[in-house]
Design a protein around this motif. Sequence first.
Motif, PDB file in Angstrom:
ATOM      1  N   ILE A   1      12.058   9.200  -7.578  1.00  0.00           N
ATOM      2  CA  ILE A   1      11.284   8.029  -7.131  1.00  0.00           C
ATOM      3  C   ILE A   1      12.219   6.881  -6.771  1.00  0.00           C
ATOM      4  O   ILE A   1      11.961   6.137  -5.821  1.00  0.00           O
ATOM      5  N   LEU A   2      13.332   6.760  -7.483  1.00  0.00           N
ATOM      6  CA  LEU A   2      14.313   5.726  -7.128  1.00  0.00           C
ATOM      7  C   LEU A   2      14.878   5.969  -5.733  1.00  0.00           C
ATOM      8  O   LEU A   2      15.030   5.020  -4.946  1.00  0.00           O
ATOM      9  N   ASN A   3      15.160   7.218  -5.407  1.00  0.00           N
ATOM     10  CA  ASN A   3      15.669   7.555  -4.070  1.00  0.00           C
ATOM     11  C   ASN A   3      14.663   7.200  -2.989  1.00  0.00           C
ATOM     12  O   ASN A   3      15.019   6.659  -1.938  1.00  0.00           O
TER      13      ASN A   3
ATOM     14  N   GLY B   1       0.817  -1.214   0.000  1.00  0.00           N
ATOM     15  CA  GLY B   1       0.000   0.000   0.000  1.00  0.00           C
ATOM     16  C   GLY B   1       0.849   1.261   0.000  1.00  0.00           C
ATOM     17  O   GLY B   1       0.537   2.234  -0.698  1.00  0.00           O
ATOM     18  N   GLU B   2       1.926   1.266   0.780  1.00  0.00           N
ATOM     19  CA  GLU B   2       2.821   2.427   0.827  1.00  0.00           C
ATOM     20  C   GLU B   2       3.479   2.661  -0.531  1.00  0.00           C
ATOM     21  O   GLU B   2       3.589   3.805  -0.992  1.00  0.00           O
ATOM     22  N   ILE B   3       3.896   1.581  -1.158  1.00  0.00           N
ATOM     23  CA  ILE B   3       4.538   1.700  -2.467  1.00  0.00           C
ATOM     24  C   ILE B   3       3.535   2.208  -3.500  1.00  0.00           C
ATOM     25  O   ILE B   3       3.860   3.037  -4.350  1.00  0.00           O
ATOM     26  N   LYS B   4       2.302   1.755  -3.416  1.00  0.00           N
ATOM     27  CA  LYS B   4       1.249   2.245  -4.324  1.00  0.00           C
ATOM     28  C   LYS B   4       1.039   3.742  -4.121  1.00  0.00           C
ATOM     29  O   LYS B   4       0.891   4.502  -5.090  1.00  0.00           O
ATOM     30  N   GLN B   5       1.052   4.211  -2.871  1.00  0.00           N
ATOM     31  CA  GLN B   5       0.900   5.644  -2.592  1.00  0.00           C
ATOM     32  C   GLN B   5       2.075   6.445  -3.155  1.00  0.00           C
ATOM     33  O   GLN B   5       1.888   7.526  -3.703  1.00  0.00           O
ATOM     34  N   ILE B   6       3.276   5.912  -3.032  1.00  0.00           N
ATOM     35  CA  ILE B   6       4.455   6.585  -3.587  1.00  0.00           C
ATOM     36  C   ILE B   6       4.326   6.683  -5.109  1.00  0.00           C
ATOM     37  O   ILE B   6       4.575   7.741  -5.694  1.00  0.00           O
ATOM     38  N   ALA B   7       3.907   5.594  -5.733  1.00  0.00           N
ATOM     39  CA  ALA B   7       3.716   5.610  -7.190  1.00  0.00           C
ATOM     40  C   ALA B   7       2.692   6.669  -7.577  1.00  0.00           C
ATOM     41  O   ALA B   7       2.898   7.429  -8.530  1.00  0.00           O
TER      42      ALA B   7
ATOM     43  N   ILE C   1       6.802  -0.847 -10.920  1.00  0.00           N
ATOM     44  CA  ILE C   1       6.252   0.492 -11.125  1.00  0.00           C
ATOM     45  C   ILE C   1       6.768   1.030 -12.439  1.00  0.00           C
ATOM     46  O   ILE C   1       7.952   0.897 -12.758  1.00  0.00           O
ATOM     47  N   GLU C   2       5.868   1.646 -13.198  1.00  0.00           N
ATOM     48  CA  GLU C   2       6.240   2.325 -14.438  1.00  0.00           C
ATOM     49  C   GLU C   2       6.203   3.820 -14.177  1.00  0.00           C
ATOM     50  O   GLU C   2       5.190   4.355 -13.741  1.00  0.00           O
ATOM     51  N   VAL C   3       7.315   4.495 -14.427  1.00  0.00           N
ATOM     52  CA  VAL C   3       7.385   5.948 -14.229  1.00  0.00           C
ATOM     53  C   VAL C   3       7.892   6.586 -15.514  1.00  0.00           C
ATOM     54  O   VAL C   3       8.823   6.088 -16.138  1.00  0.00           O
TER      55      VAL C   3
ATOM     56  N   ARG D   1       2.531   4.403 -12.134  1.00  0.00           N
ATOM     57  CA  ARG D   1       1.535   3.360 -11.894  1.00  0.00           C
ATOM     58  C   ARG D   1       2.186   2.006 -11.675  1.00  0.00           C
ATOM     59  O   ARG D   1       3.265   1.727 -12.197  1.00  0.00           O
ATOM     60  N   VAL D   2       1.499   1.205 -10.896  1.00  0.00           N
ATOM     61  CA  VAL D   2       1.940  -0.166 -10.659  1.00  0.00           C
ATOM     62  C   VAL D   2       1.445  -0.992 -11.848  1.00  0.00           C
ATOM     63  O   VAL D   2       0.258  -1.009 -12.145  1.00  0.00           O
TER      64      VAL D   2
END
Length: 170
Positions: free
Chosen positions: A147-149, A112-118, A135-137, A124-125
Amino acid sequence: MLIDRIEARKNPTKHTLVALVENKPGVLNRVASLMRRRNFNIESLAVGTTEDPTVSRMTIVIDASRTNAALVERNLYKLVNVIDVQDVTNLPTVVRELALIKVRVSDAQHRGEIKQIADMFQSRVVDVAKESVIIEVTGEEQKVDSILNVLQDYGILEVVRTGRIAMTRG
């Protein structure tokens, strides 16, 4: 436009060249061989066909602190299959990069946290597995780096980046 000029001033050593080349076997090899022979360092290289299936577009990023961008441009014109070369570094351009980032997830909370960061990075995941997500950025290089950091703390398993692609505006 102002952002592009500010970016060019922040890192004046990276130059972006766009080359239109014939879409034939061996052209990429010829360009890479030229760079190797002349000892030009390529920061990134992205190649794809254009709206014309007989023409490919190469976006080449070079470190101009080690190699004169004008010299690289002149050398590219010497290749038979090169149609046009343009240094777009100081022109108004749209610059993007795509990255796929595989991140370790240990439980549903981390997922969930990673989804929020995305979501915060307008990314998007694109894949969910038991112990990882991908994740695609898409955006400027600084966005991908940011986002990598942020995701480092979760454990990045794998990263693939396209390198810079650029198109002049207008």
